[in-house]
Design a protein around this motif. Structure first.
Motif, mmCIF file in Angstrom:
data_model
loop_
_atom_site.group_PDB
_atom_site.id
_atom_site.type_symbol
_atom_site.label_atom_id
_atom_site.label_comp_id
_atom_site.label_asym_id
_atom_site.label_seq_id
_atom_site.Cartn_x
_atom_site.Cartn_y
_atom_site.Cartn_z
ATOM 1 N N LEU A 168 29.532 30.463 8.891
ATOM 2 C CA LEU A 168 30.020 30.456 7.438
ATOM 3 C C LEU A 168 29.542 30.648 6.318
ATOM 4 N N GLN A 169 28.045 30.282 6.153
ATOM 5 C CA GLN A 169 27.154 30.907 4.839
ATOM 6 C C GLN A 169 27.673 32.508 5.093
ATOM 7 N N GLU A 170 27.320 32.939 6.559
ATOM 8 C CA GLU A 170 27.306 34.583 6.465
ATOM 9 C C GLU A 170 28.444 34.842 5.761
ATOM 10 N N LEU A 171 29.216 34.775 6.059
ATOM 11 C CA LEU A 171 31.026 35.042 5.913
ATOM 12 C C LEU A 171 30.660 35.871 4.752
ATOM 13 N N GLU A 172 31.357 37.504 4.777
ATOM 14 C CA GLU A 172 31.457 37.634 3.206
ATOM 15 C C GLU A 172 32.410 37.442 2.484
ATOM 16 N N PRO A 173 31.701 37.302 1.060
ATOM 17 C CA PRO A 173 32.956 36.866 0.068
ATOM 18 C C PRO A 173 33.969 37.963 0.091
ATOM 19 N N GLU A 174 33.764 38.741 -0.166
ATOM 20 C CA GLU A 174 34.702 40.270 0.271
ATOM 21 C C GLU A 174 35.935 40.323 0.734
#
Lengths: 281, 355, 293
Positions: A168-174
Motif C-alpha cells: 500500500l505504501q509503494e502504490l503509486e498515487p498516479e
C-alpha cells in the motif's frame, strides 16, 4: 570449457568464506531441522498404511480437523478485512497515536502465546470484561469454537497488516489520480484500481494467518475448553496421544499436519512470487 | 610492460564474453578500454584486478604471472563505477582503510596514516571534506575520494570502471580533464573503461576498442580515429557515411569513383563498403574525383561549421556533410542545389565484415 | 491524510473518521485489552501478592531456565543466520532458492510438532533413545530438549532478516575492501557488519522474544518438572491450571513486559534504519566540483 562452466555448482567470486559459511549453514540446518523432520516421516511408516489411515481418519481426529480448519479460516477471513482496514488507516491517515498503534500491531508476534491465551480467556469468560456483556446476549465465547477463533484473530492480525502495508505504501498515487481524472468515484477507484494491486499481498497475508492458525497451540488451549469432537484442535490431539504414550498415533497426525503445512508453504511461496512479479512489472 | 593479457577467455554460462584477448599496457600509460555495453571491457578490467577469474589465459603484472593471485595481493587500485565508498566511515576513514587493514608489522603508525590521508585528500583537492560521510558528498567528490582511497595503498596499476559514468555531463567533462592532469602528475599505469568515445579520445594515451569480446584495434587516439582498422571502429568513433560499391583486382569502385585499394590487392574481389566521416567530404561543381551527385536537402549553421544533409541521386540514401564556414559560404549552397560528393579521405572494407 | 497524497486521493472526512474509529476500536479490543487484563489480573491481590509470586523459588528457577535457553539458542541462530546470509546473499550457487525455503521451514511447522520431532529422535521410543539411556544422557524431558526445541522454533529469525538486507547491499563494498588488501575477516567485520547491524539487531530481538516466550514446542519436550524443566511460559500454565490466577498473571506480566520491550526496541531499530535510509537519499551534495577548476 564453455559448456562445463554452464553446469558448475557455483559462480566463482572473489568474496571469501563461501565454503565455510555454506558448510556450517547446511550442517546446522540438517542437524536442527532436516534430520529430525524427516525422521518423523520415517517413524510414521511404522504404522503401515492402514494404521496410518485409520489414525488420521478416526472420527475424533476428523472432528479436530474441522475445528482447526473452521476456526483458522474464520479468523483469517476476519483478519483479511481487519488487517486491510488497519493497514489502510496506518498508511493513509494521520491521527494521534498512530505510531503507537503501528508498533502495537506486532504485539501478537512478541507476546508469548500462553500469555495471550490466559489473558483472552480472562476477558471472554462469563465473568470477564467482555464476556459479561456477551453472555446475556446468548453468545458464549470462551470454551467454545468461537473462543478459538478469537484467539486466532489475535494471532493472525499482524500477518495480514504486515503483508499489505508495504504494498500500500509503494502504490503509486498516479494510478489513483489517473482513475479520478477519468471520472471514477473514490469507491470505484478503490474497488477497481487499488484492491486488485493489493490482492496478492492480501492473499499472502490470509494464507500466512491461516497456516499459523492451523498449528497454533499456546493461545488456543486455554480458551478452547478442549471438549472432544467440539472444541478440540488437532495440535492438542497430538499432545494427548503423546501423553498416552501413543507415539505412532501422534506421529501419524503430525505427518498429516506437516503435509498440509508444506502445501500451504508452497502456496504462500507461489503467492509471494506472484506478488513480486506483479510489483516489478 | 606493466600489464600483459595473454589469450584470455571468459564465459558467463554459455556466453563467450572475452575471446582470446591479448593486450599489453605500457608502464605509466593511461589506457582506455572503449566499447559498447556488453563488449567485455568491464569483465577484462575485473580480470586484471583479480575480481573475476579468466576461464583460460594469463594475466601478468610487471612480468609476473598473477592469474592465480588473489585480488588483495595484486596491489591494484580499483575505482568502482558507483564509487563503493564505505558508507559508515568518514572520508578520511575510507581513504585510510587500505592502510589500516595491513598486517600489524607493515602497518604505518596512526600519525603516518593521518598524514598520508591528508596528502591524498590534498592531491584530489578535497582536504576540506575529511570528516564528512560519503552521503554528504556530490557524485564528483565521491569519485575523487574513491580514487584517493585506491591510491592510498600505492598500487602498481590503477583500474577505473566507467569512472565518470554516473555523473552529470558537465561534471564529467571537468573531471576527465582533471584525471588527465592527475595522471600526468603521478604517472601510475592506469586503465579505465568507458563507452564514451569522446572521453577515451580526450583522456587516454592509448585506446583499446573492443566489440563482442574481441579487441578490434589498439592505438593512440588519432591513429584510431584516422585509421580505423575495422568497420566497427570506424562507426563507433563518431558518425560516418556509408557508400556501397565493389572491390576488383585491387581497385575499389565506389559510385562513380575508382580508387586504388592496395590493402585488397591480392585478388579479393566482391562487394565493398566505404566509410566517410562528415568532415572528410568536399563539395564540388565538377564530377571529377567524386562518388556521385546529390541534392542539398537541409543546411544548418552550427558554430564554425555548416552541417548539410544531401540526398544522393538514384535514391541511394542520405549523406551528412560538415564544412568549415571559412571555406564555404552558406549563401552559395541553397537547398535543392545539385553538388558532387568528393572524398578527401576514404577507407574501404570488403563487405562481408562490414556489418 | 498523509502529506504525499493529494486531495483527490483521500476519502470524505466522515468516512475517514469512521475508518480510524473502527481501527482504534479493533486494536483496543484485540490488542490493548489483553495487555491490560494481564496487568489487572496480576495486581488483583495487591503488589505484595504480585511480588511474592515472582520471587517464589519455582518462578525464579523458571526465569533462570528461560534465560539459559535463550542465551544458548539466540547466539547459535545468530551465527547460523550470518553464515547462511553471507553464503546466500554474497554468492551465486545452484539450489539457493531451495535453501532459502528450507530455512523458513520451522515457521511452517506447528509448535507442537516442533517439540514432537525431538521426542521422536531422542525419547525412549525414539531413534537414539535406547543408546542415550545406555550412556545416561537425558535430552528429552530435560534442559537439552528445551534448548533444542527453542532453537528449532527460532531458527529462521536472524537469517530471514539478514538475507534481504545483505542482498540489497550488493558486493561492491566488499570487493573494494578486498582490492585495498583487506582479508575476509576484516572485510566482514569492518565493511559488511556495520552495514547490516540494524537488520541483525532486529532479527536478534525477534528471535529472543520468541525464544523466551515459546510455549507449545517446549511444552512437549519439557516433562513439566517444577523448578527443573519449567520455563516461564510453562510455569504460567501450571499456575493457571492450579487456579492460582494471581501468580499465573504475575508471571505472565513478566513476559508481557518482555513483549513490550521487544516492541519498543523494534520500533527504535525501524526508526533508525528509516532515518539512515532517508539521510542517504536526501543528503544532496552541497559543494560541487566547481571548486577545483
Amino acid at each position: 570449457m564453455a559448456s562445463a562452466s554452464a553446469f558448475t555448482f557455483k559462480r566463482p567470486s572473489v568474496i571469501p568464506g563461501f565454503g565455510i559459511t555454506l558448510g556450517f549453514a547446511l550442517f546446522y540446518l540438517s542437524l536442527i531441522v532436516l534430520i529430525p523432520l524427516s525422521s518423523t516421516f520415517l517413524k510414521s511408516t511404522e504404522l503401515g498404511w492402514d494404521g496410518f489411515w485409520q489414525t488420521v481418519t478416526h472420527p475424533r481426529v476428523v472432528a479436530s480437523y474441522r475445528v482447526s480448519f473452521g476456526a483458522s479460516l474464520a479468523a483469517a477471513a476476519v483478519n483479511l478485512f481487519a488487517g486491510l482496514l488497519v493497514a489502510w488507516v496506518l498508511v493513509r491517515y494521520r491521527f494521534p497515536g498512530k505510531r503507537l498503534i503501528d508498533a502495537l500491531v506486532d504485539l501478537p508476534f512478541a507476546l508469548p502465546t500462553a500469555v495471550a491465551g490466559i489473558s483472552l480467556t480472562a476477558l471472554y469468560a462469563g465473568n470477564g470484561w467482555i464476556g459479561q456483556y456477551l453472555e446475556p446476549l446468548g453468545l458464549k465465547v470462551a470454551f467454545t469454537p468461537v473462543g478459538i477463533t478469537v484467539a486466532l484473530i489475535f494471532i493472525g492480525l499482524p500477518f495480514v497488516v504486515r503483508s499489505v502495508q508495504p504494498v500500500l505504501q509503494e502504490l503509486e498515487p498516479e494510478l489513483e489520480e489517473a482513475a479520478a481524472s477519468l471520472g471514477a468515484s473514490r469507491f470505484t477507484t478503490f474497488r477497481r484500481v487499488i484492491l486488485p494491486s493489493l490482492m496478492p499481498a492480501l492473499l499472502t497475508g490470509f494464507a500466512l494467518a491461516f497456516a499459523r492458525g492451523l498449528g497454533e497451540y499456546g493461545s488456543v488451549i486455554f480458551i478452547a475448553g478442549n471438549m472432544p469432537m467440539i472444541s478440540e484442535i488437532t495440535p492438542l490431539l497430538i499432545i494427548t496421544k503423546l501423553e498416552q504414550y501413543d507415539y505412532a498415533g501422534a506421529t501419524a497426525i503430525a505427518v498429516a499436519m506437516l503435509l498440509i503445512s508444506f502445501v500451504l508453504l508452497l502456496l504462500i511461496n507461489l503467492l509471494q512470487w506472484w506478488s513480486r512479479k506483479r510489483h516489478t512489472e | 610492460m606493466s600489464i600483459e593479457i595473454r589469450n584470455v577467455n571468459k564465459y558467463f554460462g554459455t556466453y563467450h564474453a572475452l575471446r582470446d584477448v591479448n593486450l599489453e599496457f605500457a608502464s605509466g600509460e593511461l589506457t582506455a578500454l572503449l566499447g559498447p555495453s556488453g563488449c567485455g571491457k568491464t569483465s577484462l578490467l575485473r580480470i586484471i584486478a583479480g575480481l573475476e577469474q579468466p576461464d583460460s589465459g594469463q594475466v601478468l603484472l610487471h612480468g609476473e604471472d598473477s592469474t592465480d593471485r588473489h585480488v588483495r595481493e595484486r596491489r591494484v587500485g580499483f575505482v568502482f563505477q558507483h564509487y563503493a565508498l564505505f558508507r559508515h566511515m568518514t572520508v578520511a576513514e575510507n581513504v585510510a582503510f587500505g592502510l589500516t587493514v595491513k598486517p600489524r608489522s607493515q602497518r604505518p603508525s596512526k600519525q603516518a596514516i593521518r598524514k598520508k590521508v591528508m596528502e591524498l585528500l590534498d592531491l584530489v583537492q578535497l582536504g576540506f571534506v575529511a570528516d564528512r560521510y560519503p552521503n554528504q558528498l556530490s557524485g564528483g567528490q565521491r569519485q575523487r575520494i574513491a580514487l584517493a582511497r585506491a591510491l592510498a595503498v600505492e598500487p602498481k596499476v590503477l583500474l577505473l570502471d566507467e569512472p565518470f559514468g554516473a555523473l552529470d555531463a558537465s561534471v564529467r567533462k571537468e573531471l576527465r580533464r582533471w584525471l588527465r592532469r592527475l595522471h600526468d602528475e603521478i604517472h601510475v599505469t592506469s586503465v579505465f573503461v568507458t563507452h564514451d568515445q569522446e572521453e577515451a579520445m580526450e583522456v587516454a594515451d592509448r585506446v583499446v576498442v573492443m566489440n563482442k569480446g574481441v579487441v578490434e584495434q589498439v592505438g593512440t587516439p588519432d591513429e584510431i580515429y584516422d585509421n580505423p582498422a575495422t568497420p566497427f571502429v570506424s562507426r563507433f568513433l563518431g558518425s560516418v557515411n556509408l557508400f556501397h560499391g565493389r572491390i576488383h583486382n585491387g581497385w575499389a569502385h565506389i559510385g562513380d569513383l575508382r580508387q586504388e585499394a592496395p590493402a585488397h590487392a591480392n585478388g579479393s574481389s566482391g562487394p565493398a563498403v566505404a566509410f566517410l566521416r562528415p568532415h572528410e567530404i568536399d563539395l564540388s561543381d565538377q564530377p571529377e574525383g567524386s562518388i556521385g551527385a546529390a541534392t542539398i536537402t537541409s543546411i544548418r549553421i552550427v558554430g564554425p561549421l555548416l552541417r548539410l544533409e544531401l540526398e544522393r541521386e538514384g535514391g541511394e540514401g542520405l549523406v551528412e556533410v560538415e564544412l568549415p564556414r571559412e571555406r564555404y559560404d552558406a549563401r552559395t549552397l541553397p537547398i535543392g542545389r545539385k553538388v558532387y560528393i568528393r572524398p578527401r579521405q576514404m577507407r574501404v572494407f570488403v563487405e562481408k565484415n562490414a556489418s | 491524510m498523509s502529506s504525499k497524497h493529494s486531495l483527490v486521493l483521500t476519502e470524505a472526512p466522515w468516512l475517514r473518521v469512521v475508518l480510524i474509529t473502527l481501527t482504534l476500536t479493533f486494536v483496543a479490543l484485540f490488542l490493548l485489552l489483553p495487555l491490560a487484563a494481564v496487568i489487572t489480573e496480576a495486581l488483583r491481590n495487591g503488589v505484595e501478592a504480585y511480588w511474592e509470586a515472582i520471587v517464589e523459588p519455582d518462578a525464579l528457577a523458571a526465569i533462570r531456565l528461560t534465560l539459559t535457553a535463550a542465551a544458548i539458542a539466540v547466539p547459535l541462530n545468530l551465527v547460523f543466520g550470518v553464515c547462511a546470509a553471507w553464503a546466500i546473499a554474497k554468492h551465486d550457487f545452484r539450489g539457493k532458492n531451495l535453501l532459502v525455503t528450507l530455512i523458513d521451514l520451522p515457521f511452517a511447522v506447528s509448535p507442537v510438532i516442533s517439540g514432537l520431532i525431538y521426542v521422536l529422535m531422542f525419547g525412549m521410543q525414539g531413534w537414539l533413545g535406547p543408546w542415550l539411556a545406555e550412556h545416561d544422557i537425558k535430552i528429552v524431558f530435560a534442559v537439552p530438549g528445551i534448548v533444542l526445541a527453542t532453537i528449532f522454533v527460532t531458527f529462521p529469525f536472524v537469517a530471514r532478516e539478514l538475507i534481504p538486507v545483505m542482498q540489497e547491499q550488493g558486493t561492491e563494498e566488499e570487493e573494494a575492501a578486498l582490492t585495498l588488501g583487506a582479508n575476509g575477516w576484516q572485510t566482514f567485520w569492518r565493511v559488511t557488519l556495520p552495514n547490516i547491524k540494524w537488520g541483525l539487531l532486529y532479527g536478534v530481538i525477534l528471535c529472543n522474544a520468541r525464544a523466551m516466550g515459546e510455549f507449545g514446542a517446549v511444552s512437549v519436550v519439557s516433562g513439566h518438572i517444577r523448578g527443573q524443566t519449567n520455563t516461564l511460559p510453562l510455569h504460567v500454565e501450571i499456575l493457571y491450571n492450579e487456579y492460582n490466577f494471581v501468580a499465573a498473571f504475575a508471571t505472565a506480566s513478566l513476559l508481557a513486559l518482555l513483549a513490550l520491550v521487544t516492541l519498543a526496541v523494534k520500533s527504535f531499530v525501524e526508526w533508525r534504519a528509516a532515518q539512515q535510509a532517508a539521510a542517504a537519499r536526501n543528503a544532496e551534495p552541497p559543494a560541487s566540483v566547481g571548486s577545483l577548476a
